[in-house]
Design an enzyme around this catalytic site. Structure first.
Site, PDB file in Angstrom:
ATOM      1  N   HIS A 444       0.696  -1.125  -0.004  1.00  0.00           N
ATOM      2  CA  HIS A 444       0.093   0.067  -0.035  1.00  0.00           C
ATOM      3  C   HIS A 444       0.794   1.182  -0.077  1.00  0.00           C
ATOM      4  CE1 HIS A 444      -3.791   1.732   0.083  1.00  0.00           C
ATOM      5  NE2 HIS A 444      -4.545   0.705   0.638  1.00  0.00           N
ATOM      6  N   ASP A 448      -2.444   3.274  -4.241  1.00  0.00           N
ATOM      7  CA  ASP A 448      -3.517   3.117  -3.421  1.00  0.00           C
ATOM      8  C   ASP A 448      -4.567   2.083  -4.031  1.00  0.00           C
ATOM      9  OD1 ASP A 448      -3.025   5.256  -1.608  1.00  0.00           O
ATOM     10  OD2 ASP A 448      -3.596   6.708  -3.198  1.00  0.00           O
TER      11      ASP A 448
END
Length: 473
Positions: A444, A448
């Site tokens: 992450h 995103d």
């Protein structure tokens, strides 16, 4: 007069600092040629045949099979130069007249030429040559045959060394830190007291057993009935009776990498079901083609790999890594595609180099070649490192889905479940279609959920409508 040269375990590359002796290929007294493989070792990445750069007579071997040695530890000694008198066998062997080595520390992780037939010098002449010949050694290599003691003990408080700790491997240091083991209190079983992983493992077990015994003693009643004490099971004995499997070699490397991945990478997983009916039909048509234009059979994995390279071209964020020290995302220009392969030695991830430049047929051929090397244990460390993205087809194990652990230091992994008939709404009607679940685990930090979702949706669209790929071919 012969000269005795010492050959040490060479640097096998790729950051490897130790190796385990799997099988000796020569005996003391054998005549070896320059660059002849003399020992088979297992590193954290592969099985490697190590060639000796000297030609002559083996006078000593260091370490039994199963012993783990650090890079730079002695492997064997070779008497180089003419030996007087006839040899004990009349078979022709390699020339041992030259005192010079090949200059090669490691030739392609093992030479491809067949090993020469063994010649053996009579023991009395071998002993005389070894006694008369000077030994050429590096200053730090004067070490006896490596034999790990049956039990390793902690050094007493009064004998703690104030000098540098004799540890070569960073893995050993990290393992000791994780378990609060003071390396200065360990007696190493390696050359010149070098502390090996086995020494730290024994110290960890000793500490755990001591802590368990102390905890039981603190919780036990002050005056327990004799019968109860006699009937109570011994926790220490139970622990000792359990099977203990060392985490080393490939299994240890996998454990270290997966632990580091979960520790360092904030991963997330998204998944989608896709109708793979059209993809399977396209593959069948490809493999049914005949004539001059028909090539080798194309596997489902090769098609999925080609889809991945096309998706990474659209979403390059997932073909990257994170430099934690510099706090930078490193966007990689080329795709070196790893694929998970289960072997008798455990899970390995061979890497298809420059996959972004290959078509499905070329990728498939390389996957087949690397898979065969993996099955025979002949993959080199270079073929198991440097990947930028991994494809994991766990559907071959008969499972539908999974949440893969990222292959550190990569940023993502695509998992593919089994393709099987399922009820599916197709063109507004219920039908039986070939359905597959796709899952993407991603770092992450590099992107995103929108980017990850876009990548996975593109892969699913290509699976459902292979013609989508034509835009990028």
């Amino acid at each position: 007069m012969a000269q005795v040269l010492e050959f040490k375990l060479p640097d096998l590359g790729e950051g490897l600092t130790e190796a385990e002796i799997v099988r000796w290929l020569v005996e003391v007294g054998d005549v070896v040629a320059i660059d002849q493989p003399v020992v088979e070792v297992e590193t954290a990445k592969a099985m490697v045949e190590v060639p000796c750069p000297y030609g002559g007579v083996v006078t000593a071997r260091f370490g039994e099979e199963g012993t783990e040695l650090p890079v730079g530890a002695p492997l064997l000694t070779v008497a180089v130069g003419a030996l007087e008198g006839p040899v004990s066998s009349s078979s022709s062997g390699p020339d041992s007249e030259s005192s010079g080595g090949s200059g090669n520390v490691l030739v392609g992780y093992g030479t491809g030429a067949p090993a020469a037939r063994r010649r053996r010098i009579r023991p009395d002449r071998l002993d005389r040559a070894a006694a008369e010949a000077p030994v050429s050694r590096a200053p730090v290599a004067d070490a006896p045959v490596v034999e790990a003691p049956a039990v390793n003990v902690l050094v007493a408080e009064t004998s703690v060394s104030e000098g540098p700790v004799p540890v070569v491997s960073p893995l050993v240091r990290r393992l000791a830190r994780q378990h609060d083991i003071d390396l200065r209190r360990l007696a190493g079983s390696g050359p010149e007291g070098l502390i090996l992983r086995a020494d730290v493992d024994r110290a960890i077990r000793t500490a755990e057993e001591t802590a368990a015994a102390t905890a039981r003693a603190a919780q036990a009643p002050v005056q327990a009935p004799a019968a109860a004490v006699a009937a109570a099971p011994s926790g220490v004995a139970a622990v000792r009776d359990a099977e203990r499997i060392p985490l080393r070699g490939v299994r240890g490397a996998v454990a270290d990498k997966l632990s580091r991945s979960r520790t360092e990478i904030p991963d997330a997983t998204c998944w989608v079901d896709a109708d793979a009916t059209e993809l399977m039909a396209v593959r069948a048509a490809m493999n049914a083609a005949t004539g001059p234009s028909a090539g080798p059979k194309v596997s489902v994995l090769a098609l999925l790999a080609r889809i991945c390279t096309a998706a990474l071209a659209r979403f390059p964020e997932l073909n990257s890594t994170v430099d934690t020290e510099a706090r930078e995302i490193v966007r990689l220009s080329g795709v070196h595609l790893g694929f998970a392969a289960q072997t008798e030695r455990g899970l390995v991830v061979p890497v298809v180099r420059d996959a972004h430049t290959r078509n499905a047929e070329s990728i498939g051929a390389e996957i087949a070649r690397l898979t065969e090397l993996a099955r025979t244990g002949k993959l080199s460390p270079a073929q198991l490192t440097g990947g930028t993205f991994t494809l994991n087809n766990y559907g071959v194990f008969g499972v539908d889905g999974s949440t893969p652990i990222i292959n550190h230091p990569e940023a993502a992994m695509l998992g593919v479940g089994r393709i099987m008939p399922k009820p599916w709404v197709h063109q507004g009607e219920l039908a039986v279609r070939q359905v597959v679940q796709l899952s993407l685990t991603f770092d992450h930090r590099v992107c995103d959920g929108g980017t990850a979702g876009g990548f996975l949706r593109y892969v699913a669209d290509c699976v459902e409508q292979p013609a989508v790929l034509l835009r990028t071919l």
